[in-house]
Design an enzyme around this catalytic site. Structure first.
Site, mmCIF file in Angstrom:
data_model
loop_
_atom_site.group_PDB
_atom_site.id
_atom_site.type_symbol
_atom_site.label_atom_id
_atom_site.label_comp_id
_atom_site.label_asym_id
_atom_site.label_seq_id
_atom_site.Cartn_x
_atom_site.Cartn_y
_atom_site.Cartn_z
ATOM 1 N N HIS A 1 0.824 -1.208 0.000
ATOM 2 C CA HIS A 1 0.000 0.000 0.000
ATOM 3 C C HIS A 1 0.864 1.266 0.000
ATOM 4 O O HIS A 1 0.604 2.182 0.790
ATOM 5 C CB HIS A 1 -0.916 0.016 1.235
ATOM 6 C CG HIS A 1 -1.890 -1.115 1.287
ATOM 7 N ND1 HIS A 1 -2.518 -1.526 2.442
ATOM 8 C CD2 HIS A 1 -2.375 -1.927 0.304
ATOM 9 C CE1 HIS A 1 -3.327 -2.541 2.184
ATOM 10 N NE2 HIS A 1 -3.251 -2.807 0.888
HETATM 11 C C1 LIG Z 1 -0.150 -7.511 -4.857
HETATM 12 C C2 LIG Z 1 -1.021 -6.361 -4.395
HETATM 13 C C3 LIG Z 1 -2.114 -6.626 -3.557
HETATM 14 C C4 LIG Z 1 -2.939 -5.577 -3.151
HETATM 15 N N1 LIG Z 1 -4.086 -5.870 -2.469
HETATM 16 C C5 LIG Z 1 -4.998 -4.889 -2.270
HETATM 17 C C6 LIG Z 1 -6.296 -5.202 -1.762
HETATM 18 O O1 LIG Z 1 -6.644 -6.355 -1.517
HETATM 19 N N2 LIG Z 1 -7.172 -4.171 -1.586
HETATM 20 C C7 LIG Z 1 -6.833 -2.877 -1.863
HETATM 21 O O2 LIG Z 1 -7.657 -1.981 -1.657
HETATM 22 N N3 LIG Z 1 -5.613 -2.561 -2.329
HETATM 23 C C8 LIG Z 1 -4.701 -3.534 -2.584
HETATM 24 N N4 LIG Z 1 -3.507 -3.226 -3.139
HETATM 25 C C9 LIG Z 1 -3.175 -1.792 -3.363
HETATM 26 C C10 LIG Z 1 -3.950 -1.145 -4.501
HETATM 27 O O3 LIG Z 1 -4.137 -2.033 -5.574
HETATM 28 C C11 LIG Z 1 -3.186 0.118 -4.935
HETATM 29 O O4 LIG Z 1 -3.109 1.003 -3.835
HETATM 30 C C12 LIG Z 1 -3.848 0.871 -6.082
HETATM 31 O O5 LIG Z 1 -4.082 0.006 -7.162
HETATM 32 C C13 LIG Z 1 -2.939 2.033 -6.512
HETATM 33 O O6 LIG Z 1 -3.487 2.660 -7.639
HETATM 34 P P1 LIG Z 1 -2.651 3.709 -8.482
HETATM 35 O O7 LIG Z 1 -3.553 4.211 -9.537
HETATM 36 O O8 LIG Z 1 -2.018 4.678 -7.569
HETATM 37 O O9 LIG Z 1 -1.446 2.872 -9.136
HETATM 38 P P2 LIG Z 1 -1.483 1.584 -10.060
HETATM 39 O O10 LIG Z 1 -2.822 0.935 -10.016
HETATM 40 O O11 LIG Z 1 -0.313 0.762 -9.673
HETATM 41 O O12 LIG Z 1 -1.326 2.157 -11.531
HETATM 42 C C14 LIG Z 1 -0.180 2.727 -12.070
HETATM 43 C C15 LIG Z 1 -0.142 2.389 -13.546
HETATM 44 O O13 LIG Z 1 0.808 3.214 -14.190
HETATM 45 C C16 LIG Z 1 1.569 2.439 -15.082
HETATM 46 N N5 LIG Z 1 2.861 3.101 -15.251
HETATM 47 C C17 LIG Z 1 3.818 3.276 -14.327
HETATM 48 N N6 LIG Z 1 4.862 3.952 -14.833
HETATM 49 C C18 LIG Z 1 4.551 4.225 -16.120
HETATM 50 C C19 LIG Z 1 5.230 4.897 -17.152
HETATM 51 N N7 LIG Z 1 6.440 5.443 -16.962
HETATM 52 N N8 LIG Z 1 4.645 4.984 -18.367
HETATM 53 C C20 LIG Z 1 3.406 4.439 -18.575
HETATM 54 N N9 LIG Z 1 2.719 3.783 -17.614
HETATM 55 C C21 LIG Z 1 3.281 3.684 -16.386
HETATM 56 C C22 LIG Z 1 1.660 1.099 -14.394
HETATM 57 O O14 LIG Z 1 2.033 0.064 -15.277
HETATM 58 C C23 LIG Z 1 0.265 0.945 -13.821
HETATM 59 O O15 LIG Z 1 -0.619 0.355 -14.731
HETATM 60 C C24 LIG Z 1 -2.639 -4.235 -3.546
HETATM 61 C C25 LIG Z 1 -1.551 -3.979 -4.378
HETATM 62 C C26 LIG Z 1 -0.751 -5.027 -4.816
HETATM 63 C C27 LIG Z 1 0.397 -4.732 -5.742
#
Ligand SMILES: Cc1cc2nc3c(=O)[nH]c(=O)nc-3n(C[C@H](O)[C@H](O)[C@H](O)COP(=O)(O)OP(=O)(O)OC[C@H]3O[C@@H](n4cnc5c(N)ncnc54)[C@H](O)[C@@H]3O)c2cc1C
Length: 537
Positions: A473
Site C-alpha cells: 500500500h
Molecule cells: C499484490 C497487491 C495486492 C494488493 N491488495 C490490495 C487489496 O486487496 N485491496 C486494496 O484496496 N488494495 C490492494 N492493493 C493496493 C492497490 O491495488 C493500490 O493502492 C492501487 O491500485 C494504486 O493505484 P494507483 O492508480 O495509484 O497505481 P497503479 O494501479 O499501480 O497504476 C499505475 C499504472 O501506471 C503504469 N505506469 C507506471 N509507470 C509508467 C510509465 N512510466 N509509463 C506508462 N505507464 C506507467 C503502471 O504500469 C500501472 O498500470 C494491492 C496492491 C498489490 C500490488
C-alpha cells in the site's frame, strides 16, 4: 506531434477512472499511456489468479526495496501492476475505504475539500454495492460483492473466536461501523475480478475521443518554462512525443509518478544533478513521505482441511474448478483474504489501530523471480495476520539512474518510530490472544510461525524483524498539502509552482488510510476528474 486535451500517464486504479470520466463528454480528446499490456488474461480475470500474477513479470513491475535495517536488512518484495488496470488488476481485491477520521485528518492537514463528508459522495459515485444507501452507491461502475455465502468453513471458527474474546461484529466495514470483525467485501462481479480497467476502461475504450496506447513507457514530462506541455514516451523501440493542450496528468502510482517527475527534472535539485538531469523545477518533496502498511502473519497447521486441500491437490482443484466453471462461484471466485477486522489492541485508543486478515489457506512466499509461484502449503494450514492501520514512519525513493527503464531505489524505512514498533508488536501479541480462543483452538494443531519457542516481547519483536512484510500500500510520495516545500501537489492536485500538471493517484494521499488503498485511490481519481473538468469549465 499528436495533440490531445489531456494526457494521462498510467492506466491503473486512478488512470482508468480519469480516462473514463474525462471522455464522457466528447469535447475532450484524451491520450492514456500504459507501460504494460492487455488485461484480457485468465489469471487476471479469475480472482484466485492473484497467486499467478504475484510474480509474473509480464504484468508486474516486481520491485525490491533497498535493504531495510529495521527488518534485518531484508529487501522486501513490492509487486505493482504493469498492465491495463494497474495494481487493481493484480491486487487481492479486499474493498476497504478506510476510517472517516482518516479523511478528517487529510482535511486537518491543510486540505480543504478532502474531509469525510467531502469524499463520501465520491466513494458512493464510484461503486455499485449492496448495503445501506447512505454509505453505498447503487449504480457506479466499480462493482463490489458480498461473498460471505461462499467463505470457507474455517471463517466461522475465526468469527466465533473473535466473539469469544469480546470483539464486536460488523456486517459492513465500509458502512456506519468499521470497527469489529466480519467477512470482507471484494471487488468482483459475477465471479470475475473487478479492476479499474473493467469498471472504467472497457466501457470507454470504443469512444472516438479516447486513445489508449499500451506497452508505452513514459520517459519524461515535456516542460516549457513552468508549464507541462506534453509527454515523451517509448513505444515499439521508438521515442514519441504527444502534446497536451490543457493538462498532463500523472497516474503512474506511488513509485512511478515520483520517478517520472524526477526524470523530468522536477524534484529535489541536489539529487538530480549528480545523475545529469537538468533541474527544471525544484520541488524537494518529490519521492519523500513514503508510507506503507507492514504486516505480520501467524501460520497455523490445522486439524481440519483448509483451502490448501482444495487448491493444492488435483482432486481439490477438479472440484473447485468445476464449481467455478459451472457457476463462477467458490474459492476460485474469492480473495485469499476472507475474514477481516478492524480492532483496538488495547484500551484507551480512540479508534481501531489494527487491521486483521484471516486467510483459510497458507502459502510460503517464494524468492521473487521469473519462475517463482505462490503455492499453497502441502499441509492443512491457515494464516492470521495483523497490520497496524496508521504507521508513522516515513521512507523515500530516489532515482538510481536517469534511464526510465531502471527502477528507482525504494527506502520504505519501516519501524523507524517507537510507536510503529509498539503497534506491530501489539498486533502480533493480539493474534496470539485471538488464536487462544476456544473456537480457534479447536481447529489449530500447532502454531508453526512464530512458533511456541517465541514467547517474550523481545522474541516476538525479533520475529517481526525477521518476517514482517509489506501489504503493498505505498502512498504519499507526491503528497498533497499547502506548503510547497513539504508537499508536491496542492489540494486541487496541481503540482506546486507548475502549470498544466497534476498528479492523481495513491501518491497524493496526505497519509495512508487505515486499510487497503484501492478504494480510496479510486475515490481520489473520481474527485480529481471533477477538479479537472471544473477547471475546463
Ligand atoms: C499484490 C497487491 C495486492 C494488493 N491488495 C490490495 C487489496 O486487496 N485491496 C486494496 O484496496 N488494495 C490492494 N492493493 C493496493 C492497490 O491495488 C493500490 O493502492 C492501487 O491500485 C494504486 O493505484 P494507483 O492508480 O495509484 O497505481 P497503479 O494501479 O499501480 O497504476 C499505475 C499504472 O501506471 C503504469 N505506469 C507506471 N509507470 C509508467 C510509465 N512510466 N509509463 C506508462 N505507464 C506507467 C503502471 O504500469 C500501472 O498500470 C494491492 C496492491 C498489490 C500490488
Amino acid at each position: 506531434m499528436d495533440e490531445y486535451d489531456y494526457i494521462v500517464v498510467g492506466a491503473g486504479s486512478a488512470g482508468c477512472v480519469l480516462a473514463n470520466r474525462l471522455t464522457e463528454n466528447s469535447r475532450h480528446r484524451v491520450l492514456l499511456l500504459e507501460a504494460g499490456g492487455s488485461d484480457r488474461k485468465l489469471w487476471i480475470q479469475m480472482p484466485i489468479g492473484y497467486g499467478m500474477s504475484f510474480y509474473n513479470p509480464r504484468v508486474n513491475w516486481m520491485y525490491r526495496t533497498e535493504p531495510e535495517p529495521a527488518l534485518n536488512n531484508r529487501q522486501d518484495y513490492w509487486p505493482r501492476g504493469k498492465v491495463l488496470g494497474g495494481s487493481s488488476s493484480i491486487n487481492a481485491m479486499v474493498h476497504i475505504r478506510g476510517q472517516a477520521a482518516d479523511f478528517e485528518d487529510w482535511r486537518a492537514a491543510g486540505n480543504p475539500g478532502w474531509g469525510w463528508q467531502d469524499v463520501l459522495p465520491y466513494f458512493r459515485k464510484s461503486e455499485t454495492c449492496s448495503g445501506d444507501p447512505a454509505f453505498h452507491g447503487k449504480d457506479g461502475p466499480f462493482h463490489v460483492t458480498d461473498v460471505s455465502a461462499d467463505c470457507h468453513k474455517l471463517c466461522a471458527s475465526y468469527l466465533q473466536a473473535a466473539a469469544e474474546i469480546g470483539l464486536p461484529r460488523t456486517g459492513d466495514f465500509n458502512g456506519a461501523q468499521q470497527e469489529g470483525v466480519g467477512l470482507y467485501q471484494i471487488a468482483t462481479k459475477g465471479g470475475l475480478r473487478m479492476s479499474a480497467a473493467r469498471a472504467h476502461l472497457w466501457p470507454a475504450r470504443a469512444r472516438a475521443n479516447l486513445r489508449v496506447e499500451t506497452e508505452a513507457l513514459a520517459n519524461r514530462v515535456i516542460v516549457e518554462g513552468k508549464r507541462a506541455a506534453g509527454i515523451e514516451y517509448m513505444k515499439d523501440g521508438a521515442v514519441k512525443r504527444a502534446r497536451a493542450r490543457r493538462e498532463v496528468i500523472l497516474s503512474a502510482g506511488a513509485i512511478n509518478s515520483p520517478q517520472l517527475l524526477l526524470l523530468s527534472g522536477i524534484g529535489p535539485g541536489a539529487s538530480l544533478q549528480p545523475l545529469g538531469i537538468e533541474v527544471l523545477h525544484d520541488s524537494p518533496a518529490v519521492g519523500r513521505n513514503l508510507q506503507d502498511h507492514l504486516c505480520i502473519d501467524h501460520l497455523y497447521r490445522a486439524r481440519v482441511p483448509s483451502l490448501n486441500q482444495d487448491l493444492g491437490t488435483w482432486w481439490g482443484r477438479l472440484r473447485v474448478g468445476l464449481r467455478y466453471l459451472t457457476g463462477l462461484r467458490g474459492p476460485l471466485a474469492m480473495s485469499v483474504n476472507q475474514g477481516g477486522g478492524f480492532i483496538r489492541t488495547r484500551p484507551g485508543l480512540a479508534r481501531p489501530d489494527q487491521q486483521l486478515y484471516f486467510s483459510p489457506l497458507s502459502y510460503t512466499r517464494a524468492v521473487p523471480g521469473k519462475r517463482a509461484l505462490m503455492r499453497p502449503d502441502a499441509f492443512p494450514g491457515f494464516l492470521l495476520s495483523a497490520q497496524p492501520c496508521r504507521p508513522t514512519s516515513r521512507g523515500h525513493l530516489r532515482l538510481k539512474s536517469a534511464d526510465p527503464r531502471i527502477a528507482p531505489m525504494i527506502f520504505p524505512n519501516p519501524l523507524a518510530t517507537e510507536q510503529d514498533i509498539t503497534d506491530l508488536l501489539e498486533g502480533s501479541k493480539f493474534l496470539r490472544r485471538l488464536a487462544a480462543a476456544p473456537s480457534l483452538q479447536a481447529v489449530i494443531a500447532e502454531e508453526m510461525k512464530p512458533g511456541p519457542q517465541i514467547q517474550t516481547d523481545d522474541e516476538l519483536l525479533a520475529d517481526v524483524r525477521a518476517r514482517a512484510s509489506s501489504v503493498f500500500h505505498p502512498v504519499s510520495t507526491c503528497r498533497m498539502g499547502q506548503d510547497a516545500r513539504e508537499n508536491v501537489v496542492d489540494p486541487t492536485l496541481k503540482l506546486h509552482g507548475m502549470q498544466g500538471l497534476r498528479v492523481i493517484d495513491a501518491s497524493v494521499f496526505p497519509t495512508v488510510t487505515s486499510g487497503n488503498t484501492n478504494a480510496p485511490t479510486i475515490m481520489v481519481a473520481e474527485k480529481g476528474a471533477d477538479l479537472v473538468l471544473r477547471d475546463a469549465g
